[in-house]
Design a protein around this motif. Structure first.
Motif, PDB file in Angstrom:
ATOM      1  N   ASP A 129      -1.690  -1.434 -14.703  1.00  0.00           N
ATOM      2  CA  ASP A 129      -2.388  -0.668 -15.743  1.00  0.00           C
ATOM      3  C   ASP A 129      -3.469   0.237 -15.163  1.00  0.00           C
ATOM      4  OD1 ASP A 129      -0.919  -1.730 -17.710  1.00  0.00           O
ATOM      5  OD2 ASP A 129      -2.419  -3.149 -18.434  1.00  0.00           O
ATOM      6  N   THR A 141      -0.651   1.895 -10.793  1.00  0.00           N
ATOM      7  CA  THR A 141      -0.072   0.616 -10.370  1.00  0.00           C
ATOM      8  C   THR A 141      -0.514  -0.392 -11.413  1.00  0.00           C
ATOM      9  OG1 THR A 141      -1.961   0.123  -8.989  1.00  0.00           O
ATOM     10  CG2 THR A 141      -0.077   1.053  -7.869  1.00  0.00           C
ATOM     11  N   LYS A 192      -0.674   8.617 -12.014  1.00  0.00           N
ATOM     12  CA  LYS A 192      -0.032   7.711 -11.061  1.00  0.00           C
ATOM     13  C   LYS A 192      -0.715   6.372 -11.243  1.00  0.00           C
ATOM     14  CE  LYS A 192       2.230  10.362  -7.656  1.00  0.00           C
ATOM     15  NZ  LYS A 192       1.764  11.599  -7.110  1.00  0.00           N
ATOM     16  N   GLU A 207       1.692  -3.796  -5.904  1.00  0.00           N
ATOM     17  CA  GLU A 207       2.446  -3.399  -7.095  1.00  0.00           C
ATOM     18  C   GLU A 207       3.070  -2.034  -6.909  1.00  0.00           C
ATOM     19  OE1 GLU A 207       0.977  -4.401 -11.085  1.00  0.00           O
ATOM     20  OE2 GLU A 207      -0.844  -4.960 -10.036  1.00  0.00           O
ATOM     21  N   LYS A 208       4.151  -1.829  -7.575  1.00  0.00           N
ATOM     22  CA  LYS A 208       4.876  -0.571  -7.445  1.00  0.00           C
ATOM     23  C   LYS A 208       4.102   0.564  -8.132  1.00  0.00           C
ATOM     24  CE  LYS A 208       9.301   1.451  -8.503  1.00  0.00           C
ATOM     25  NZ  LYS A 208      10.391   1.423  -9.457  1.00  0.00           N
ATOM     26  N   GLU A 209       4.095   1.712  -7.493  1.00  0.00           N
ATOM     27  CA  GLU A 209       3.405   2.873  -8.063  1.00  0.00           C
ATOM     28  C   GLU A 209       4.346   3.608  -9.027  1.00  0.00           C
ATOM     29  OE1 GLU A 209       1.091   5.288  -5.230  1.00  0.00           O
ATOM     30  OE2 GLU A 209       2.057   6.994  -6.202  1.00  0.00           O
ATOM     31  N   THR A 210       3.844   3.900 -10.188  1.00  0.00           N
ATOM     32  CA  THR A 210       4.667   4.538 -11.220  1.00  0.00           C
ATOM     33  C   THR A 210       3.983   5.822 -11.695  1.00  0.00           C
ATOM     34  OG1 THR A 210       5.129   2.297 -11.970  1.00  0.00           O
ATOM     35  CG2 THR A 210       5.880   4.074 -13.403  1.00  0.00           C
ATOM     36  N   THR A 211       4.803   6.802 -12.071  1.00  0.00           N
ATOM     37  CA  THR A 211       4.242   8.023 -12.652  1.00  0.00           C
ATOM     38  C   THR A 211       4.421   7.986 -14.163  1.00  0.00           C
ATOM     39  OG1 THR A 211       4.827   9.219 -10.659  1.00  0.00           O
ATOM     40  CG2 THR A 211       4.316  10.542 -12.593  1.00  0.00           C
ATOM     41  N   LEU A 212       3.343   8.256 -14.859  1.00  0.00           N
ATOM     42  CA  LEU A 212       3.364   8.241 -16.334  1.00  0.00           C
ATOM     43  C   LEU A 212       2.925   9.604 -16.859  1.00  0.00           C
ATOM     44  CD1 LEU A 212       1.630   5.071 -17.797  1.00  0.00           C
ATOM     45  CD2 LEU A 212       3.947   5.822 -18.193  1.00  0.00           C
ATOM     46  N   LYS A 261      -0.838  13.750 -16.260  1.00  0.00           N
ATOM     47  CA  LYS A 261       0.131  13.050 -15.415  1.00  0.00           C
ATOM     48  C   LYS A 261      -0.616  11.994 -14.611  1.00  0.00           C
ATOM     49  CE  LYS A 261       3.341  14.171 -11.681  1.00  0.00           C
ATOM     50  NZ  LYS A 261       3.743  15.279 -10.790  1.00  0.00           N
TER      51      LYS A 261
END
Lengths: 367, 191
Positions: free
Chosen positions: A30, A28, A26, A3-8, A24
């Motif tokens: 949930d 993938t 990081k 899965e793509k890694e996303t920053t939230l 902050k």
């Protein structure tokens, strides 16, 4: 499939964050891979401001370090000043101070009920506990004139004696709250949603807890009996009968179980204090504050708050102002390095749930 | 609680003899040792690994500007003996460099980042965002004693027109500009 890694970014303005700070993440899907805490939205240079005020003027700042817990700050600082100066505190004042500390713990526990249940989506309990908290604030208003910030505990004792009728009103409030606690606990601990959300989530490993800098209920939730009131008794805690509850597991559930019992202990302590409180002086008056100098030296005093140990490292150079006041709150480690470790592998939805259980108060981090 | 300070003297004497350091038993459960800055990591590791001082309570800095030094304090606690040990060292204020010790306790990382920002102390090898609390700060580090907060406030902030004195802002503005400011309180009053 990877899965793509996303920053939230959660916060600084977010209903789930326990104040103005940002986490902050990081992720993938949930699942949280890593997190880092960002502060700086609330820095008010309190420690710097204290250096520029005389020994008494700081009290208007001290109580504002952490809104839910203003009184432990006052007491910890007052004890540091007394220790530096060698000032004695009258016995009655010590009892009153313990009563204030436990009332402060009580109202903070009520906020914890609201935060912990609210972050699990259970809003009714929060309405109840915040509503009932007002009865404790009524007591503070009667005693100190202020509901949230009191500036009541001063070096040498407390500023006023108990007003007429205070004891009776306090005992009546304790009886009421004790009954309400049964309803709270039924609402929270018997709730399947809360059980499922809290058990096995936000785990602090027992063998790492002390080294990570964990204190207070989160440490006791790892099965480690540690409480400043027992380990290093101050005021009259050594004359009172109370237990330090612990629970095994290190998860949110264990921390909640610890707090559930601690509230009852606070009520018991308040009753004991009111029963045993001696008559006499309540304030060993300090000299003219504008000319009051404190002998040179350095001390560290610590106090048990709802969120854990609060400590003040105070250095004096012999002048009328503190040379340095360093405030160590539980959130300094809980909200940064401990949080980073605990959040790894957790679900995004549990971030605020975990923050509430760790007792993270951002202004304590920035000061 | 030991009244004869046996445990306190034991840890003090161990560190004094092993590191040729100075120190005192301040009172029950409080011991302080003064070491050179390059000895701090050895003392902390010795206390942690061999004497059970596994809890870092806090770390802080005091600016002794008159003496041209920063005092760094590492407060560590032995959960078993309930004794707090202060490991203190002094570093040159004009060249403030201290060993990065967050490998011993990870939470020291936060304290060191804060000291870097607030006092300008460098910790070579310290990993973490340059900015902990302050953003875009180009003054001297603000917790240093020679940082003048009043001067900074005067330089950075300014009075909004009409607020130079303690008078009613509407009255002052009317006097300055001659323009009549509507009295919204009366205009929108429900009475």
């Amino acid at each position: 499939m990877r899965e793509k890694e996303t920053t939230l970014y959660i916060g600084p303005q977010h209903p789930g964050i326990t104040g103005n700070m940002m986490v902050k993440l990081k992720v993938t899907g949930d699942t949280i891979i890593s997190s880092s805490t960002h502060v700086g939205y609330l820095h008010r240079a309190f420690e710097k401001l204290i250096e520029q005020r005389n020994w008494l003027q700081s009290f208007t700042i001290l109580c504002r370090f952490c809104v839910p817990e203003p009184d432990p700050m006052e007491l910890t600082y007052a004890r540091a000043v007394e220790e530096l100066e060698g000032r004695e505190v009258p016995e009655r004042a010590k009892y009153i101070r313990v009563m204030v500390m436990e009332l402060a713990r009580l109202q903070s526990f009520m906020l914890w009920y609201a935060g912990q249940s609210g972050s699990a989506g259970l809003y009714t309990l929060g309405q109840w506990s915040v509503g009932d908290r007002n009865y404790v604030l009524d007591l503070f208003e009667m005693l100190t004139g202020g509901r949230v910030y009191h500036m009541y505990i001063w070096p040498g004792g407390v500023r006023r004696d108990l007003p007429e009728g205070f004891k009776e009103k306090t005992l009546k409030t304790m009886d009421y709250l004790e009954k309400r606690l049964d309803q709270y606990n039924q609402m929270l601990f018997d709730n399947t949603i809360f059980q499922k959300r809290a058990q096995g989530v936000g785990v602090i490993p027992k063998d790492k807890a002390i080294e990570w800098g964990v204190v207070g209920a989160p440490l006791r939730g790892c099965g480690i009996k540690s409480d400043v009131r027992i380990d290093e008794p101050y005021e009259v805690y050594d004359k009172l009968d109370f237990i330090v509850p612990t629970a095994e597991g290190g998860d949110i559930w264990a921390r909640a179980l610890v707090r559930k019992e601690e509230i009852r202990q606070s009520i018991s302590i308040i009753r004991q204090v009111l029963d045993k409180m001696p008559e006499g002086e309540y304030y060993n008056r300090v000299p003219n504050p504008m000319k009051w100098t404190i002998p040179a030296g350095q001390v560290y005093t610590r106090t048990e708050s709802v969120r854990g140990e609060i400590g003040f490292y105070v250095a004096s150079d012999g002048s009328d102002k503190p040379r340095r006041v360093h405030v160590k709150g539980a959130a300094y480690t809980h909200g940064v390095t401990v949080l980073d470790k605990v959040l790894k592998g957790q679900n995004i939805a549990d971030v605020s749930f975990i923050l509430n259980s760790l007792g993270v108060c951002p202004p304590e981090i920035e000061r | 609680m030991s009244n004869d300070l046996v445990l306190e003297n034991e840890i003090l004497n161990l560190i004094k003899s092993a590191f040729n350091a100075e120190g005192n038993v301040i009172k029950s459960r409080r011991v302080e040792v003064f070491v050179k800055k390059d000895q701090v990591s050895s003392v902390l590791l010795f206390a942690k690994e061999q004497r059970g001082y596994i809890h870092l309570s806090h770390s802080t800095c005091i600016d002794w500007i008159e003496e041209g030094e920063f005092e760094l304090i590492y407060s560590i606690l032995s959960p078993k003996d309930k004794i707090m040990l202060y490991v203190k060292t002094r570093i040159d204020r004009d060249n403030p460099v201290m060993e990065n010790l967050d490998g011993i306790w990870h939470q020291l990382n936060t304290y060191e980042r804060e000291m870097r920002e607030m006092y300008g102390i460098e910790f070579p090898g310290l990993i973490g965002d340059k900015e902990f609390c302050l953003e875009d700060w180009d003054e001297i580090p603000p917790m240093r004693r020679d940082f003048d907060t009043v001067e900074f406030a005067r330089k950075t902030f300014y009075q909004r027109p009409g607020r130079e004195d303690a008078k009613d802002v509407r009255k002052t503005l009317t006097e300055q500009s001659g323009e009549k400011i509507p009295d919204f309180a009366t205009k929108y009053s429900r009475e």
